[in-house]
Each structure stands twice: as structure tokens, then as C-alpha cells.
Design a protein around this motif. Structure first.
Motif, short mmCIF file in Angstrom:
data_model
loop_
_atom_site.label_atom_id
_atom_site.label_comp_id
_atom_site.label_asym_id
_atom_site.label_seq_id
_atom_site.Cartn_x
_atom_site.Cartn_y
_atom_site.Cartn_z
N ARG A 238 -13.85 -2.45 33.46
CA ARG A 238 -14.17 -3.84 33.17
C ARG A 238 -12.91 -4.54 32.69
N SER B 42 -16.06 3.67 35.35
CA SER B 42 -16.39 2.25 35.39
C SER B 42 -15.25 1.48 34.74
N HIS C 54 -19.83 -8.33 47.03
CA HIS C 54 -18.58 -7.58 46.80
C HIS C 54 -17.48 -8.06 47.74
P1 5GP Z 1 -20.44 0.18 37.52
O1 5GP Z 1 -19.20 0.35 36.71
O2 5GP Z 1 -21.46 -0.61 36.78
O3 5GP Z 1 -20.94 1.45 38.11
O4 5GP Z 1 -20.02 -0.68 38.76
C1 5GP Z 1 -19.38 -1.93 38.63
C2 5GP Z 1 -19.14 -2.52 39.98
O5 5GP Z 1 -18.27 -1.71 40.72
C3 5GP Z 1 -20.39 -2.64 40.81
O6 5GP Z 1 -20.35 -3.89 41.45
C4 5GP Z 1 -20.32 -1.54 41.83
O7 5GP Z 1 -20.89 -1.92 43.02
C5 5GP Z 1 -18.84 -1.28 41.95
N1 5GP Z 1 -18.60 0.16 42.05
C6 5GP Z 1 -18.96 1.12 41.17
N2 5GP Z 1 -18.60 2.35 41.59
C7 5GP Z 1 -17.98 2.17 42.79
C8 5GP Z 1 -17.37 3.06 43.74
O8 5GP Z 1 -17.32 4.28 43.57
N3 5GP Z 1 -16.85 2.48 44.86
C9 5GP Z 1 -16.88 1.13 45.08
N4 5GP Z 1 -16.34 0.66 46.21
N5 5GP Z 1 -17.44 0.28 44.21
C10 5GP Z 1 -17.98 0.78 43.08
#
Ligand code: 5GP
Ligand code: MN
Length: 334
Positions: free
Chosen positions: A285, A283, A121
Motif C-alpha cells: 500500500r 500486499s 486494474h
Molecule cells: P491485496 O493486497 O488486498 O491482496 O491486493 C491489492 C490489490 O492488488 C488488488 O487490487 C489485487 O487485485 C491486486 N493484487 C493482489 N495480489 C496480486 C497478484 O499476485 N498479482 C496481481 N497482478 N495483482 C495482485
């Protein structure tokens, strides 16, 4: 990173702890259990895997899954473990608050352990030893690189390969996302050479839907997918009532966000889910240039990567949707 020095620390450590982030995904659990498998190959005797909260059911068959201690379920024992550790691995996150406030505080303040971050990250905090590569496909890829550098004499086994392969597959969308590099495929090839049954791993990740989960996905796509006027963006939102109607369990909406981006011409998408405590988990994208990491940081207390990020807000679902639309219209047109 000074691998020789770090190896000495690890080989003389009384207690090693492996951690990963809250709401763990395939890369988080795969990296943690892959690292656990490696510590066993190294001959380390006391190793604990501490994960903030439970993972989705499709990861439960991974080797060594039974060693995981969930902080949310055994916070006292887990706190003691972290406090007494000599070395702590921080996997698949860039700042300790990603393990949750309680567990993060223990890692920050209750221990003098050496901390080793392995992560992909952006903008990581500083720790004693760091393997941080923003361009890496997954943390699992970096765990493999780390283990090869630290102990090239150790032959990895099928259990370790299975865990790390799960991380590669889930974080690359089955080798589809742009961060999938030649190295990613080479590592997958190494696993194949070992004899890994990759087809059965794909099956246990993707072909284990429950009837309710598929119905929920169908409902979300047919009834809840919306477009935003004036911006090439879509979103899906699901309230607690809607989730409960389909007997939602953790992991049921995994991957749902990607459908909104699969539409031709769409550049940004979001999935907003009302949590049980009525906060909203989002989330994001994107394709190409729109940076959802910056967007999530600026408006949704979150972060992640340029094309995949997440965040959480304490407001109603309706307000979160409005905030998303307004912020996106502003940022898209600026
Ligand atoms: P997802 O949407 O699949 O939960 O997360 C996608 C990406 O965003 C992942 O790499 C995850 O680590 C990061 N991410 C998801 N939720 C959070 C959050 O609440 N805070 C931060 N800093 N990163 C997040
Ligand atoms: Mn990851």
C-alpha cells in the motif's frame, strides 16, 4: 462497448458464466454475485458463478453465496461449465492468470465463449467486450454502470444492491480511498433509496472478528510492525508458525496491511505472509506518488493499482523481506 449487440448475445445465450480472481475479496465476490443477481432480473436461465478458491467467512452471508462453485473444490464440473459457456464475465481482474494457472488455462483455451471484462486494474488484456476504468473505485461500481447501460429498464433489487454495496465498501476502505468518486457516492445513495440496510452490511464485514483474529492483529501490531531505515516505510511479516499459533483462517489478516500506512509520514507499507506452500504473499500500500503497481510488477510477480497492489514470490520469508527492503530502498532513492 456495443451494449445493444452484447445484450442480444446475453439474452440468447444458453449458458452464462461469471468469474472473478483468486483469493477473492469483497469486490470480487460482491461484483460476481451482484452480476448474478442482475442476470436473474434479466431472466437468464442458466448462469454459473465460478470462483477460483474460497472466500473469507465475512462474505459468506452475501445473497446468492450458495450458487458459487469453487474451481479448487470442483475443478471438473467447473471446467465443463466454462467449456460449454456462451458468454463469460471476467470480473475484477485484468488478465486470466489472476484466476490461477489451471482455471486461467481453461478460460484461455477450452472455450469459444464471448468474454466480457469488467475491471478497474491497470493494463488489461484484450477481450471481446470491455468496461475497463482504472480510475473507478471498484469493479462493483463498474458492474452497476454496466447493468444500467445494458438494461436501463431493469430495476435493481435489494439483493443486487447488497452485493454491489459490499464491493464498494471493501474496495474503497469504507469510502475513504482517493478513487472514491462522486459516482461512487451516487450509487451508494441509489442503494439507500432502495432501502438498503447499509449499517448491517458494515457490521457483517467489519464486526465479525473471532477472538483469535483480534489477538493475531494485536500480536502483528505490537511485535511485528517494523520501520525501514532511510525510507518512510513500514512492514509486517507473519510466518506459518506465527499464523498457526493464532489458528489462522482465510481472511484473518484482511486489512492488516493498512495499519502500517496509517502512521503519520509513512508513504509505503507491506504485509508479507508466509503461505502454507511456503511461498510468500505480499500486499503493498502507498500514499500519493509511489506506484506500488509498478513496484509489485517489477519485483514480486504481481500488480494491482498505484496505491494498492500485491504479489507472490517463491522464496523464504526472510529472503522476501530482504528483497522488499533492498528493492524499496533502491526505488525510493532513484
Ligand atoms: P491485496 O493486497 O488486498 O491482496 O491486493 C491489492 C490489490 O492488488 C488488488 O487490487 C489485487 O487485485 C491486486 N493484487 C493482489 N495480489 C496480486 C497478484 O499476485 N498479482 C496481481 N497482478 N495483482 C495482485
Ligand atoms: Mn477490485
Amino acid at each position: 462497448m456495443n451494449y445493444i449487440e452484447l445484450k442480444q448475445h446475453l439474452l440468447t445465450a444458453q449458458h452464462v458464466v461469471i468469474t472473478t480472481h483468486k483469493s477473492p475479496d469483497g469486490d470480487a465476490i460482491g461484483s460476481a454475485l451482484g452480476m448474478y443477481a442482475f442476470t436473474q432480473l434479466l431472466g437468464l436461465e442458466k448462469v454459473s458463478v465460478i470462483v477460483p478458491d474460497p472466500d473469507p467467512h465475512f462474505l459468506h452471508k452475501m445473497p446468492h453465496h450458495d450458487v458459487i462453485q469453487f474451481f479448487s473444490e470442483q475443478s471438473e464440473e467447473a471446467t465443463t461449465c466454462i467449456a460449454n459457456a456462451d458468454c463469460i464475465f471476467l470480473l475484477d481482474f485484468n488478465t486470466t492468470s489472476r484466476t490461477g494457472n489451471d482455471m486461467g488455462a481453461v478460460i484461455d483455451s477450452n472455450t469459444t465463449a464471448i468474454k466480457i471484462l469488467i475491471d478497474h486494474h491497470q493494463q488489461p488484456d484484450t477481450f471481446d467486450y470491455m468496461l475497463s476504468e482504472v480510475s473507478a473505485s471498484s469493479t462493483a461500481e463498474l458492474v452497476y454502470v454496466f447493468c444500467k447501460e445494458l438494461a436501463p429498464e431493469v430495476d435493481i433489487n435489494l439483493e443486487m444492491a447488497e452485493c454491489l454495496y459490499t464491493g464498494l465498501v471493501t474496495d474503497t476502505g469504507s469510502f475513504k480511498f482517493s478513487a472514491t468518486g462522486a459516482r461512487t457516492h451516487r450509487i451508494a445513495a441509489d442503494f439507500k433509496d432502495l432501502g438498503l440496510d447499509t449499517a448491517s452490511i458494515h457490521q457483517s464485514i467489519y464486526d465479525t472478528n473471532s477472538f483469535n483474529r483480534l489477538k493475531l492483529m494485536g500480536y502483528a501490531l505490537s511485535e511485528k510492525l517494523e520501520q525501514i531505515e532511510g525510507v518512510p516505510a513500514t512492514f509486517i511479516s507473519l510466518s506459518q508458525e506465527e499464523l498457526q499459533k493464532f489458528h489462522y483462517t482465510k481472511g484473518d489478516t484482511e486489512g492488516l496491511v493498512n495499519y502500517g500506512l496509517s502512521i503519520s509520514g509513512v508513504e509505503v507499507t507491506a504485509f508479507l505472509r508466509e503461505a502454507e506452500d511456503r511461498s510468500v504473499k505480499i500486499s503493498f500500500r502507498s500514499k500519493r506518488d509511489f506506484d506500488v503497481n509498478l513496484f509489485a510488477r517489477a519485483y514480486f510477480n504481481g500488480g494491482g493499482h498505484k496505491n494498492a497492489a500485491g504479489g507472490r514470490v517463491e522464496m523464504s520469508l526472510t529472503d522476501a523481506i530482504e528483497q522488499f527492503k533492498t528493492a524499496l530502498s533502491k526505488e525510493w532513492n532513484s
